[in-house]
Scaffold this motif. Structure first.
Motif, short mmCIF file in Angstrom:
data_model
loop_
_atom_site.label_atom_id
_atom_site.label_comp_id
_atom_site.label_asym_id
_atom_site.label_seq_id
_atom_site.Cartn_x
_atom_site.Cartn_y
_atom_site.Cartn_z
N LYS A 1 52.96 42.72 16.60
CA LYS A 1 53.12 44.03 15.95
C LYS A 1 54.59 44.41 15.82
CE LYS A 1 52.50 46.70 20.25
NZ LYS A 1 52.32 45.56 21.16
N ASP A 2 55.45 43.77 16.63
CA ASP A 2 56.88 44.03 16.54
C ASP A 2 57.57 43.14 15.51
OD1 ASP A 2 56.74 45.92 18.62
OD2 ASP A 2 56.81 44.33 20.12
N GLY A 3 56.79 42.28 14.85
CA GLY A 3 57.36 41.41 13.83
C GLY A 3 57.89 40.09 14.36
N ASP A 4 57.64 39.79 15.64
CA ASP A 4 58.11 38.53 16.22
C ASP A 4 57.07 37.43 15.98
OD1 ASP A 4 60.39 39.79 17.28
OD2 ASP A 4 59.27 40.45 19.03
N ILE A 5 57.56 36.21 15.72
CA ILE A 5 56.66 35.06 15.57
C ILE A 5 56.35 34.53 16.96
CG2 ILE A 5 56.35 32.78 14.56
CD1 ILE A 5 58.43 33.55 12.47
N VAL A 6 55.13 34.74 17.41
CA VAL A 6 54.75 34.32 18.76
C VAL A 6 54.07 32.95 18.76
CG1 VAL A 6 54.56 36.67 19.61
CG2 VAL A 6 52.54 35.57 18.64
N GLY A 7 53.59 32.51 17.58
CA GLY A 7 52.92 31.22 17.53
C GLY A 7 52.76 30.76 16.10
N LYS A 8 52.30 29.50 15.94
CA LYS A 8 52.03 28.97 14.60
C LYS A 8 50.82 28.04 14.64
CE LYS A 8 56.14 29.44 11.81
NZ LYS A 8 57.04 28.77 10.86
N LEU A 9 50.01 28.18 13.57
CA LEU A 9 48.86 27.30 13.38
C LEU A 9 49.20 26.27 12.31
CD1 LEU A 9 46.25 30.14 13.43
CD2 LEU A 9 46.00 28.09 14.81
N PHE A 10 48.90 25.00 12.60
CA PHE A 10 49.18 23.90 11.67
C PHE A 10 47.89 23.14 11.37
CE2 PHE A 10 53.01 24.72 14.05
CZ PHE A 10 54.00 24.71 13.09
N PHE A 11 47.69 22.79 10.06
CA PHE A 11 46.49 22.06 9.67
C PHE A 11 46.84 20.96 8.67
CE2 PHE A 11 45.38 26.41 10.70
CZ PHE A 11 44.41 26.21 11.67
N ALA A 12 46.07 19.89 8.72
CA ALA A 12 46.31 18.76 7.82
C ALA A 12 44.98 18.21 7.31
CB ALA A 12 47.08 17.66 8.54
N HIS A 13 45.02 17.65 6.09
CA HIS A 13 43.84 17.00 5.52
C HIS A 13 44.31 15.83 4.66
CE1 HIS A 13 39.94 16.41 3.64
NE2 HIS A 13 39.43 17.20 4.57
N VAL B 1 42.44 31.86 7.78
CA VAL B 1 43.29 31.45 8.90
C VAL B 1 44.27 32.57 9.26
CG1 VAL B 1 45.00 29.78 9.69
CG2 VAL B 1 43.05 29.00 8.34
N GLU B 2 44.76 33.29 8.24
CA GLU B 2 45.65 34.41 8.53
C GLU B 2 44.93 35.49 9.33
OE1 GLU B 2 48.87 34.25 4.82
OE2 GLU B 2 47.06 35.47 4.63
N ALA B 3 43.65 35.71 9.01
CA ALA B 3 42.86 36.69 9.77
C ALA B 3 42.68 36.23 11.22
CB ALA B 3 41.50 36.90 9.11
N ILE B 4 42.42 34.93 11.38
CA ILE B 4 42.26 34.40 12.74
C ILE B 4 43.59 34.47 13.49
CG2 ILE B 4 41.77 32.29 14.06
CD1 ILE B 4 39.80 31.53 11.85
#
Length: 528
Positions: free
Chosen positions: A258-270, A284-287
């Motif tokens: 909520k403070d605008g900090d990137i706390v994590g990232k999701l990566f996917f491949a196909h 994925v953005e909702a998750i």
């Protein structure tokens, strides 16, 4: 006067005009399922002209797997049964499948015998697509809601990461998923945690996971599809050999607090191109948003646990700090009974321990009042020089050289005299405790624009950059395990609260091994 023949012909013309102007396809056939009429709407809907359709079997527009329906329809017609709003699928000339609503009525000859059927076909493809879209989104919402409940019930970070990456990989249709989380420990050190899903042993081999330094720098969602076999995706933030030559779709979604900090990232491949569509990105953005909330809740839970741990430590320290002077007082009282001649020698030592108890109990009472929001101030006008003099008198320091740098002219302030003295005792007391005996401590005061500034400088052990932001926290004590320095870790917390109630602030600058400078500022009077 028109003849009967003319009247019949006119009615036929009107009927034909109505049929041709209809938006619905109107088709007739005999009981052998051979098409006998085909209106303009049928031409537009199915792509066959009247010449191409009439005389052909109705299988012309029925997909092979649904041709058994025709037998059911003919049987109903033979028994004179009308079929209304029968939903099925039909096929156009170019092979496109249409969702159709059929209304079928038997056609009778002049003797009443059933000789064929009239079909009205309405294209409901758009309606069915809308229904499927709504159903799909409802299902997705249910899944997201379920995921939200699942991860919200978890407080362990590793469990959250694993649940999120499994759910997101499944919803996106990815063959591989990863979730990287930037975690900070109580000392401010950063550590990247991660979870994977969809990694069969024969597709990858992993050494130590070395995360790229800029993994958390880009706040944008990235969705890339590669069609050129010679191109490769090199955006993975970790050292894993995952048959990258085969990867054609890549999706990266940040988890932003909520403070605008990137706390994590999701990566996917196909391994297929154009795998991740806009709907997958939104899912994925909702998750990721749900994951961020769950991770922040987990962080709060860890902080509460840490606070409870510090509270337990505090209770132990408090018991020890209270017990020590009491034990000393009891000892001197017992000595007074056996050695009455030395009672006068024991009294100053007993008074010192009583003062120590008084300060401890006062601090504990202040903590209780701060928590209850009941810490009140008794303002009165007093000389700043007298406040500092009284502080030094209470400390009775003989081990250090305290240098005063005060204005020659008296500065009068309207404050709670006892509370400001309490703050200065805490700050000066720390300077004495954490610097070598014989070293110099400076206390300087001045007034500027109706603001009072007091600085306390020492040349002691200093405070590390990691501990510096925490020293005003409740129950926090600087980690100096090699130094047995008494204290409850509440003095600076209470001091901060007192100064802030006065409308001021207390800050610190420090460097490990080189000492600290505490700066206290507050208005000359409450009105300022």
């Amino acid at each position: 006067m028109p003849t009967i023949i003319d009247d019949v012909e006119e009615r036929k013309s009107i009927l034909a005009a109505i049929i041709d102007s209809s938006e619905d396809a109107i088709i007739s056939k005999n009981l052998n399922s051979v098409i006998t009429s085909w209106n303009k709407a049928a031409e537009r809907m199915f792509g066959y002209t009247e010449e191409e359709a009439v005389g052909k079997h109705i299988f012309l527009i029925i997909p092979k797997e649904l041709q058994s329906e025709e037998e059911m329809i003919i049987n109903n017609l033979r028994h004179g049964k009308r079929i209304e709003h029968y939903q099925t699928i039909r096929m156009t000339k170019n092979g496109k499948l249409l969702d159709i609503s059929l209304t079928i009525s038997p056609i009778k000859n002049s003797t009443g015998k059933i000789v064929g059927a009239s079909k009205i076909a309405r294209d409901i493809t758009k309606q069915k697509e809308d229904e499927r879209t709504i159903k799909k989104y409802m299902l997705q919402l249910e899944i997201i809601n379920s995921i939200g409940k699942t991860i919200a019930a978890k407080l362990d970070v590793n469990s959250i990461l694993k649940s999120v990456v499994i759910s997101a990989t499944k919803l996106s249709g990815a063959q591989f998923g990863a979730f990287f989380y930037n975690k900070f420990d109580s000392k401010g050190n950063s550590r990247v945690l991660y979870a994977f899903d969809g990694l069969p042993n024969d597709l990858y081999k992993s050494s130590a996971i070395n995360v790229k330094e800029d993994i958390f720098s880009n706040p944008e969602t990235i969705n890339i599809s590669i069609n050129n076999q010679s191109e490769k995706i090199s955006l993975f933030p970790f050292d894993i050999i995952l048959q990258k030559d085969l990867i054609r779709s890549y999706l990266c979604v940040p988890a932003i607090s909520k403070d605008g900090d990137i706390v994590g990232k999701l990566f996917f491949a196909h391994y297929s191109a154009d795998k991740f569509q806009e709907e997958h990105v939104k899912l994925v953005e909702a998750i990721a948003s749900l994951a961020t909330i769950a991770l922040e809740n987990g962080k709060l839970y860890e902080e509460v646990q840490a606070l409870n741990s510090r509270k337990d430590e505090f209770i132990g320290f408090a018991s020890h700090e209270l017990k020590t002077p009491l034990t000393t007082i009891i000892g001197y009282l017992q000595l007074s009974k056996t050695d009455p001649q030395n009672v006068m020698n024991f009294i100053p030592k007993i008074e010192k321990q009583v003062d120590r108890l008084r300060v401890l109990i006062a601090d504990l009472l202040d903590i209780s009042k701060i928590h209850a929001g009941e810490l009140t101030l008794n303002y009165r006008e007093v000389s700043l020089q007298s406040i500092i003099s009284e502080t030094l008198e209470v400390l009775r320091n003989e081990s250090h050289t305290i240098i005063k740098d005060l204005p020659e002219k008296n500065i009068f302030v309207t404050v709670d005299n006892d509370k400001i003295i309490q703050v200065l005792i805490n700050v000066l007391g720390n300077a004495i405790k954490y610097s070598e005996a014989g070293s110099k401590i400076l206390i300087a005061a001045k007034k500027e624009n109706d603001i009072i500034e007091i600085k306390v400088s020492d040349h002691g052990i200093g405070i590390s950059p990691l501990e510096l932001p925490k020293i005003f926290n409740q129950f926090y004590r600087v980690n100096k395990t090699n130094l047995k320095i008494p204290g409850l870790g509440i003095g600076l917390y209470i001091s901060k609260e007192i100064i802030e109630i006065h409308g001021g602030k207390i800050t610190v600058e420090s460097e490990a091994g080189k000492g600290s400078v505490f700066t206290i500022t507050f208005p000359e009077s409450p009105e300022n």
